[in-house]
Design a protein around this motif. Sequence first.
Motif, PDB file in Angstrom:
ATOM      1  N   CYS A 251       0.852  -1.198   0.000  1.00  0.00           N
ATOM      2  CA  CYS A 251       0.000   0.000   0.000  1.00  0.00           C
ATOM      3  C   CYS A 251       0.892   1.254   0.000  1.00  0.00           C
ATOM      4  O   CYS A 251       1.791   1.386   0.835  1.00  0.00           O
ATOM      5  N   LEU A 252       0.610   2.159  -0.926  1.00  0.00           N
ATOM      6  CA  LEU A 252       1.525   3.298  -1.134  1.00  0.00           C
ATOM      7  C   LEU A 252       1.651   4.188   0.089  1.00  0.00           C
ATOM      8  O   LEU A 252       2.656   4.871   0.281  1.00  0.00           O
ATOM      9  N   TYR A 253       0.607   4.214   0.933  1.00  0.00           N
ATOM     10  CA  TYR A 253       0.580   5.162   2.054  1.00  0.00           C
ATOM     11  C   TYR A 253       1.247   4.632   3.322  1.00  0.00           C
ATOM     12  O   TYR A 253       1.532   5.385   4.240  1.00  0.00           O
TER      13      TYR A 253
ATOM     14  N   ASP B 253       9.098   7.544   4.064  1.00  0.00           N
ATOM     15  CA  ASP B 253       9.715   6.364   3.448  1.00  0.00           C
ATOM     16  C   ASP B 253       8.772   5.637   2.503  1.00  0.00           C
ATOM     17  O   ASP B 253       8.935   4.440   2.250  1.00  0.00           O
ATOM     18  N   THR B 254       7.755   6.345   2.010  1.00  0.00           N
ATOM     19  CA  THR B 254       6.795   5.750   1.076  1.00  0.00           C
ATOM     20  C   THR B 254       6.685   6.616  -0.177  1.00  0.00           C
ATOM     21  O   THR B 254       7.123   7.771  -0.165  1.00  0.00           O
ATOM     22  N   PRO B 255       6.073   6.078  -1.227  1.00  0.00           N
ATOM     23  CA  PRO B 255       5.903   6.870  -2.453  1.00  0.00           C
ATOM     24  C   PRO B 255       5.013   8.109  -2.254  1.00  0.00           C
ATOM     25  O   PRO B 255       5.049   9.011  -3.089  1.00  0.00           O
ATOM     26  N   LEU B 256       4.251   8.164  -1.181  1.00  0.00           N
ATOM     27  CA  LEU B 256       3.385   9.334  -0.954  1.00  0.00           C
ATOM     28  C   LEU B 256       4.056  10.366  -0.043  1.00  0.00           C
ATOM     29  O   LEU B 256       3.389  11.260   0.488  1.00  0.00           O
ATOM     30  N   ALA B 257       5.374  10.257   0.096  1.00  0.00           N
ATOM     31  CA  ALA B 257       6.133  11.135   0.989  1.00  0.00           C
ATOM     32  C   ALA B 257       5.814  12.615   0.775  1.00  0.00           C
ATOM     33  O   ALA B 257       5.636  13.365   1.726  1.00  0.00           O
ATOM     34  N   GLY B 258       5.749  13.052  -0.491  1.00  0.00           N
ATOM     35  CA  GLY B 258       5.613  14.480  -0.766  1.00  0.00           C
ATOM     36  C   GLY B 258       4.192  14.996  -0.742  1.00  0.00           C
ATOM     37  O   GLY B 258       3.960  16.188  -0.963  1.00  0.00           O
ATOM     38  N   GLU B 259       3.223  14.131  -0.498  1.00  0.00           N
ATOM     39  CA  GLU B 259       1.815  14.550  -0.537  1.00  0.00           C
ATOM     40  C   GLU B 259       1.446  15.288   0.739  1.00  0.00           C
ATOM     41  O   GLU B 259       2.095  15.134   1.766  1.00  0.00           O
ATOM     42  N   SER B 260       0.369  16.086   0.650  1.00  0.00           N
ATOM     43  CA  SER B 260      -0.117  16.678   1.900  1.00  0.00           C
ATOM     44  C   SER B 260      -1.133  15.716   2.499  1.00  0.00           C
ATOM     45  O   SER B 260      -1.873  15.053   1.780  1.00  0.00           O
ATOM     46  N   GLY B 261      -1.166  15.630   3.796  1.00  0.00           N
ATOM     47  CA  GLY B 261      -2.032  14.657   4.457  1.00  0.00           C
ATOM     48  C   GLY B 261      -3.416  15.216   4.750  1.00  0.00           C
ATOM     49  O   GLY B 261      -3.779  16.303   4.303  1.00  0.00           O
ATOM     50  N   GLY B 262      -4.191  14.452   5.497  1.00  0.00           N
ATOM     51  CA  GLY B 262      -5.521  14.882   5.913  1.00  0.00           C
ATOM     52  C   GLY B 262      -5.417  15.800   7.122  1.00  0.00           C
ATOM     53  O   GLY B 262      -4.397  15.833   7.799  1.00  0.00           O
ATOM     54  N   THR B 263      -6.494  16.551   7.378  1.00  0.00           N
ATOM     55  CA  THR B 263      -6.493  17.429   8.548  1.00  0.00           C
ATOM     56  C   THR B 263      -7.286  16.797   9.683  1.00  0.00           C
ATOM     57  O   THR B 263      -8.161  15.954   9.466  1.00  0.00           O
ATOM     58  N   PHE B 264      -6.957  17.251  10.876  1.00  0.00           N
ATOM     59  CA  PHE B 264      -7.691  16.808  12.055  1.00  0.00           C
ATOM     60  C   PHE B 264      -9.157  17.223  11.950  1.00  0.00           C
ATOM     61  O   PHE B 264     -10.058  16.429  12.241  1.00  0.00           O
ATOM     62  N   GLU B 265      -9.378  18.484  11.534  1.00  0.00           N
ATOM     63  CA  GLU B 265     -10.759  18.986  11.496  1.00  0.00           C
ATOM     64  C   GLU B 265     -11.639  18.161  10.563  1.00  0.00           C
ATOM     65  O   GLU B 265     -12.737  17.733  10.935  1.00  0.00           O
TER      66      GLU B 265
END
Length: 350
Positions: A69-71, A237-249
Amino acid sequence: TDTRNIPALINKAETTHDLTKAEIVTLLTDTHYQAELFAAADRVRQKYVGDEVHLRGLIEFSNICKQNCLYCGLRRDNKQVRRYRLEPDVIIDFAVKAQSYGYRTVVLQSGEDECFDVDKMVYIIKKIKDLDMAITLSVGEKSREVYRQYREAGADRYLLRIETTDKELYERLDPGMSWDNRVRCLNDLKELGYELGTGCMVGIPGQTIESLADDVLFFKKIDADMIGIGPFIPNPDTPLAGESGGTFELSTKVMAMTRLLLPDINIPATTAMESLNPQGRVLALQRGANVVMPNVTEGEYRQMYLLYPGKICINDTPAHCRSCITGKIQSIGRRVSETHGYRARRAQQS
Ligand code: SAM
Ligand code: SF4
Ligand code: FES
């Protein structure tokens, strides 16, 4: 956007537990009435499942995974991970200790590690059932026959997040896996009499608000007993390293929406939520959640089960986490349940 209808929509969700996809999208998009949405979810939580918080002792027993899984930090191509698997008797010993902390459920979670074959799992499940604890498994996709044997050995619940109901997105992020097979797993688990847990990540690259609304409707359709929702947190250390993640809100908004539409299920305040916000679990408990899953894995293994950076509790002991979380729960006027914490199915009145 026109916000005049928002309070009416929140009221509809709170009283009928039924919204259309467009209405869910409207509420998830709105930013003016978030506090009202959270308050409504908190009232529904109070009314249907009460003030008790169920604690589940989490044992992360292997970080070896055949999937990619990429994430996820445990993906097989991540060579930065020191891999481990616990011996069955060590797992059982951690369950005994979990019981000594007062936990009445253990969650056995791992990567998809083939070394744990049916015989090994059945041995572990039976030994833990002898302790009169409820057992939740979270060990990935298996055949119906394997699920049947785990169930027969005494497993009570199963956690398998759908991750996203966007099939195309799912198959892009989980190479080599099939969305239809994941749904097959969920249906098999339900039919075999498990309490069914699923859920999603919020903020995975390519996910839309519409797709999150589909996720909530999917939870309802499959009649899930537990729903775990957490922000996607990019792992370097994954292919999604440069992505922005989800927010808490947004994660807690999707969670609050889930409470409104599935009022009597169990919903954890997830570790990933607290990893983004130091008050994350307490806030989640006030926005619809009624379960916490404190880690009972001991020693260096905690640091090695690193799905994403910033994971909480990796340097803490099970005893410390137990008193920490109890204090947090009591600080908001809630109490720790002493039951096994099965789903409190109730007639859905308005
Ligand atoms: N291998 C089993 C499975 O995939 O169902 C259980 C373990 S897996 C690590 C548990 C959950 O971790 C996944 O369902 C996924 O939602 C979550 N997860 C993995 N990587 C994540 C990340 N980078 N951010 C947030 N959650 C993540
Ligand atoms: Fe393996 Fe689960 Fe991580 Fe996917 S999410 S790589 S199946 S541990
Ligand atoms: Fe682990 Fe608070 S629950 S330190």
